[in-house]
Design a protein around this motif. Sequence first.
Motif, PDB file in Angstrom:
ATOM      1  N   GLN A  73       8.756  -8.492  -3.599  1.00  0.00           N
ATOM      2  CA  GLN A  73       7.887  -7.962  -2.570  1.00  0.00           C
ATOM      3  C   GLN A  73       6.812  -7.121  -3.247  1.00  0.00           C
ATOM      4  O   GLN A  73       7.036  -6.520  -4.292  1.00  0.00           O
ATOM      5  CB  GLN A  73       8.664  -7.120  -1.561  1.00  0.00           C
ATOM      6  N   THR A  74       5.626  -7.093  -2.643  1.00  0.00           N
ATOM      7  CA  THR A  74       4.514  -6.385  -3.260  1.00  0.00           C
ATOM      8  C   THR A  74       3.820  -5.494  -2.245  1.00  0.00           C
ATOM      9  O   THR A  74       4.049  -5.594  -1.041  1.00  0.00           O
ATOM     10  CB  THR A  74       3.496  -7.378  -3.840  1.00  0.00           C
ATOM     11  N   ALA A  75       2.969  -4.617  -2.760  1.00  0.00           N
ATOM     12  CA  ALA A  75       2.151  -3.740  -1.925  1.00  0.00           C
ATOM     13  C   ALA A  75       0.825  -3.507  -2.633  1.00  0.00           C
ATOM     14  O   ALA A  75       0.721  -3.620  -3.857  1.00  0.00           O
ATOM     15  CB  ALA A  75       2.860  -2.412  -1.665  1.00  0.00           C
ATOM     16  N   PRO A 361       3.440   2.744  -3.496  1.00  0.00           N
ATOM     17  CA  PRO A 361       4.762   3.178  -3.032  1.00  0.00           C
ATOM     18  C   PRO A 361       5.628   3.641  -4.199  1.00  0.00           C
ATOM     19  O   PRO A 361       5.537   3.129  -5.315  1.00  0.00           O
ATOM     20  CB  PRO A 361       5.327   1.926  -2.364  1.00  0.00           C
ATOM     21  N   ARG A 409      -2.250  -5.538  -6.595  1.00  0.00           N
ATOM     22  CA  ARG A 409      -0.957  -5.657  -5.910  1.00  0.00           C
ATOM     23  C   ARG A 409       0.161  -5.384  -6.915  1.00  0.00           C
ATOM     24  O   ARG A 409       0.218  -5.992  -7.977  1.00  0.00           O
ATOM     25  CB  ARG A 409      -0.818  -7.055  -5.300  1.00  0.00           C
ATOM     26  N   LEU A 412       7.266  -4.216  -5.756  1.00  0.00           N
ATOM     27  CA  LEU A 412       8.167  -3.192  -5.234  1.00  0.00           C
ATOM     28  C   LEU A 412       9.580  -3.423  -5.754  1.00  0.00           C
ATOM     29  O   LEU A 412      10.056  -4.565  -5.807  1.00  0.00           O
ATOM     30  CB  LEU A 412       8.164  -3.201  -3.708  1.00  0.00           C
ATOM     31  N   GLU A 429       4.663 -10.013   1.702  1.00  0.00           N
ATOM     32  CA  GLU A 429       3.849  -8.952   1.132  1.00  0.00           C
ATOM     33  C   GLU A 429       3.952  -7.716   2.002  1.00  0.00           C
ATOM     34  O   GLU A 429       3.714  -7.755   3.202  1.00  0.00           O
ATOM     35  CB  GLU A 429       2.390  -9.399   1.044  1.00  0.00           C
ATOM     36  N   ALA A 430       4.329  -6.616   1.390  1.00  0.00           N
ATOM     37  CA  ALA A 430       4.410  -5.357   2.107  1.00  0.00           C
ATOM     38  C   ALA A 430       3.014  -4.802   2.338  1.00  0.00           C
ATOM     39  O   ALA A 430       2.058  -5.169   1.673  1.00  0.00           O
ATOM     40  CB  ALA A 430       5.251  -4.346   1.330  1.00  0.00           C
ATOM     41  N   ARG A 431       2.897  -3.854   3.286  1.00  0.00           N
ATOM     42  CA  ARG A 431       1.595  -3.270   3.574  1.00  0.00           C
ATOM     43  C   ARG A 431       1.220  -2.270   2.505  1.00  0.00           C
ATOM     44  O   ARG A 431       2.043  -1.701   1.845  1.00  0.00           O
ATOM     45  CB  ARG A 431       1.636  -2.572   4.947  1.00  0.00           C
TER      46      ARG A 431
END
Length: 431
Positions: A73-75, A361, A409, A412, A429-431
């Motif tokens: 997962q990414t942000a 994050p 990006r 996480l 994809e995370a916010r």
Amino acid sequence: MARPKAGGLASLEERDIDANLLNELRIDHHERDHDGSGTRRRWPVVVGGVFVLALLAGAGAWWFIAGRPAAVQTALAVAPGAGSNAAAVLQATGYITARRQATVSTQITGTLTQVLIEEGDKVQKGQVIARLEDSALRAGLNVAQANILAVQAQATQAQAQLAQAEADARRQTELAASGMSTRQAAEQARTAVAAAAAMLEARRREADAARAQLAQAQVNFDYTIVRAPFTGVVTVKAAQVGEIVSPLSAGGGFTRTGVGTIVDMDSLEVNVDVNEAYIGQVKADMPAEAVLDAYPDWKVPAHVLAIVPTADRGKATVKVRVALEQKDARMVPDMGVRVSFLGSKPDPAAAKQAPKGVLVPAQALAQRDGRSVVFVVIDGKAQQRPVKPAAQDVGTMKLLPDGVKLGERVVLSPPATLHEGTELRIDNEAR
């Protein structure tokens, strides 16, 4: 002499017998691999084969696991100005689009004799941008102009004939009243007046028809002149002098269907795709902030213009129109933009005091060899970068003065197996 000879033969035979007995007592090397029961001992070979198979299986498993992209997962790394005020509710990416643009074509099919535009030219509404070959239409226009002149002359002649007929009718009426002329002559004079009046009306109708034909010829002639429909900037020059232009498709031939494309730069806005799971957080007139990919340090005030009431089934997104409150020559259609939807309008004073760097994050940070690192997604692969987080935290976000650029990006909760160059698969994809 015979006995010694016989004795010599006997000694040779005895030596042959002794050699045969010794050969029988030797252990054959093929028999060494058998136990006492005559069974061949194969366990060293079996153990070796199992060991080799285990190595091959382990190598195959490692190759299969290492060759598969890691699911992560990414942000996005965001600017500290919005994050410091806790105003960023949602982020989305999209493109600049023009609500008003047109590929200008001709009304009729013809050959271009002039093309008066180039890419980047600014044009005004009604400005001539191209001309077609007009000899045939110009001749038709001249014929229509000559025809109306002829009809107008005939109408003038009919007007004079009517005036003469009316004068004759008045005299015949006076003569008939005094008895110097017959009643029939007076009636014939009145009939001549009616006929002249009818002729004049016919000539007037012919003049109206001629004027209509002239207007039609003028319109057709004007079709040879291509004008800008509105004020804007030329983004595409689609035809050259000598080419044939038609408003209709030529079915795969060499006929052009347009002269050029004009964009009204005052109508630029941003269209972004918002995940339908978060669309409930976006409202009409909601304040926002747009950052162009080409100018990551330039923040453009914006607001939500409209939420398009339809969803993309394939991408599970909803299109949102965002109005740019500032226009600039650096903005051009199809530029990539990242939009931050804000819970409240940003404070300009707070933005000036925003710390340098980006916010990520806290779960994006990992430890490798005793130092803090983050993994940035570059071309679908993980790129490890050492970072030194600032002392102050912004909620659950970490401030990174350097090492990560705005808009990049980050991964996480990077697993321990993640390393430089690992292929990545972004699940959600995370916010």
